[in-house]
Design a protein around this motif. Sequence first.
Motif, short mmCIF file in Angstrom:
data_model
loop_
_atom_site.label_atom_id
_atom_site.label_comp_id
_atom_site.label_asym_id
_atom_site.label_seq_id
_atom_site.Cartn_x
_atom_site.Cartn_y
_atom_site.Cartn_z
N GLY A 509 0.81 -1.20 0.00
CA GLY A 509 0.00 0.00 0.00
C GLY A 509 0.85 1.26 0.00
O GLY A 509 2.07 1.21 0.24
N PRO A 510 0.26 2.41 -0.28
CA PRO A 510 -1.17 2.57 -0.59
C PRO A 510 -1.56 2.12 -2.02
O PRO A 510 -2.73 2.12 -2.34
CB PRO A 510 -1.37 4.08 -0.43
N SER A 600 -3.94 -1.07 4.02
CA SER A 600 -2.77 -0.38 3.48
C SER A 600 -1.82 -0.07 4.62
O SER A 600 -2.10 0.78 5.47
CB SER A 600 -3.20 0.90 2.76
#
Length: 606
Positions: A509-510, A600
């Motif tokens: 992530g993000p 995330s």
Amino acid sequence: MAAASSSDSDSGRAESSEASSKWLDAHYDPMANIHTFSACLALADLHGDGEYKLVVGDLGPGGQHPRLKVLKGPTVLTETPLPALPAAAATFLMEQHEPRTPALALASGPCVYVYKNLRPYFKFSLPQLPPNPLELDLWNQAKEDRIDPLTLKEMLEGIREKAEVPLSVQSLRFLQLELSEMEAFVSQHKSKSIKRQTVITTMTTLKKNLADEDAVSCLVLGTENKELLVLDPEAFTILAKMSLPSVPVFLEVSGQFDVEFRLAAACRNGNIYILRRDSRRPKYCIELSAQPVGLVRVHKVLVVGSTQESLHGFTHKPPLLSMLCPEPSQGKKLWTVQMPAAILTMSLLEQRSRGLQAVMAGLANGEVRIYHDKALLNVIRTPDAVTSLCFGRYGREDNTLIMTTRGAGLIIKILKRTAVFVEAGGEAGPPPAQAMKLSVPRKTRLYVDQTLREREAGTAMHRTFQTDLYLLRLRAARAYVQALESSLNPVSVTAREPLKLHAVVQGLGPTFKLTLHLQNTSAARPILGLLVCFLYNEVLYALPRAFFKVPLLVPGLSYPLETFVESLNDKGISDIIKVLVLREGQSAPLLSAHINMPVSEGLAAT
């Protein structure tokens, strides 16, 4: 009076059986002294006078004194001694010049002897093979008297057991000698060069460039060296050479050499290999469960007799997907017919006036059975077991059947002009297995009690069974819905589109990488015109494209489809993304899957 009446009834039965038979008994000689098999029989107009004669490659009594015999009617016309046992005989046209008399080819040992007008015309010898280098070195040492005959024998036996290259005929003869004869043999042959010569195992003919009956033909030879050779009919040079995994014993060909041909070779390893014009190795093979004893091509079907007392029919053309396979694939079996006794010989019966092709099989019980595919057309019973068969024009009769027996006899039958073969004519009535009584066990006390219980409580038992069946269906439906919702088993919702979808999420992530693996699970039908659509919460995620087109899906291949997912939430909240596979112009999805997106970690750390 009683004796007279019984003899009259016997003669009446014989006359009625002869009248109902499809064959006329032309000749029977139990002392004809003909020892041969089907591959060494041939019929041809050798002198161009319209009188067809029978060519026989005779093995001789006990395999001694082999001879080439030519019969006219029931009598032997000519008889020629042969240097080795015959392997096959064939007649073929060498040239288009007049008069158009066929030549006779007889395979014997490593040579093919060609006769025209029953006179020697040409002798073709197989090319010599390189000898075993270890064997050659041993004979050179024996030539220089560096090893004695006993040591030579021990070392040659070791080579024969382990070496891939077989020994020469000279070494094999030496190993068969007694100890007292070895020294004289070595002194006699040590100065001779070692030669390794293969032999011919089978032979047939192949049309050169025309499919006409009187067209020029090539000779096709199968050798002990696991090779197939195609010879030029005029110069007798090798036009083509093909390799096999085993030694060929039966050959069947179709087509023309200059155009396209297909060659089937039954080998000693129990397989039948199919070769085509441009192939040097087999295209595909037919694996048998037992050793073959005969091979006959009937139209586009290969009929094989096996040592398991059965006939098998296989497709002559290769399977549809065999061209895509690097290894030879398996042929398709069409049918199997069980014989009442072991098969000794097989041959083709072709009645051109009625367009009939059938298989003749000589059995060990003295029967000759004629089959068209699985259907039994006729059964001929002979005084002795038949070891060779040949059907064709003999003399001036078109449909003549020639048979030789195990006791060296000769049988000649002529097919009646009014005879018509009807399928399953020899299998009238129910099969013999229907008359066999089954050993049914006696009724036990438990069986009687269970029967009474089923009669009394039949309705309640049926209701209980229906209840359990409905519960089973309900549980299966709930499990299916749960699997779709949790994306445990993403499968197609319709049987018209066999698709399989698998999703993989990568990254911390993000930004995540989402890979969809889409596969067409059908056997041979490609799929075109599909769309992939994503349904997601736009507050939490962002995708570059909400849908895109899918390329053509070839059966069996997995297509990876990649995209990126950006997480917009910084509070560590995750959601699912639903993937739909649709057909263009349709709203109902063909396939759906739920993807559980991970949290995330990059935003959570921030």
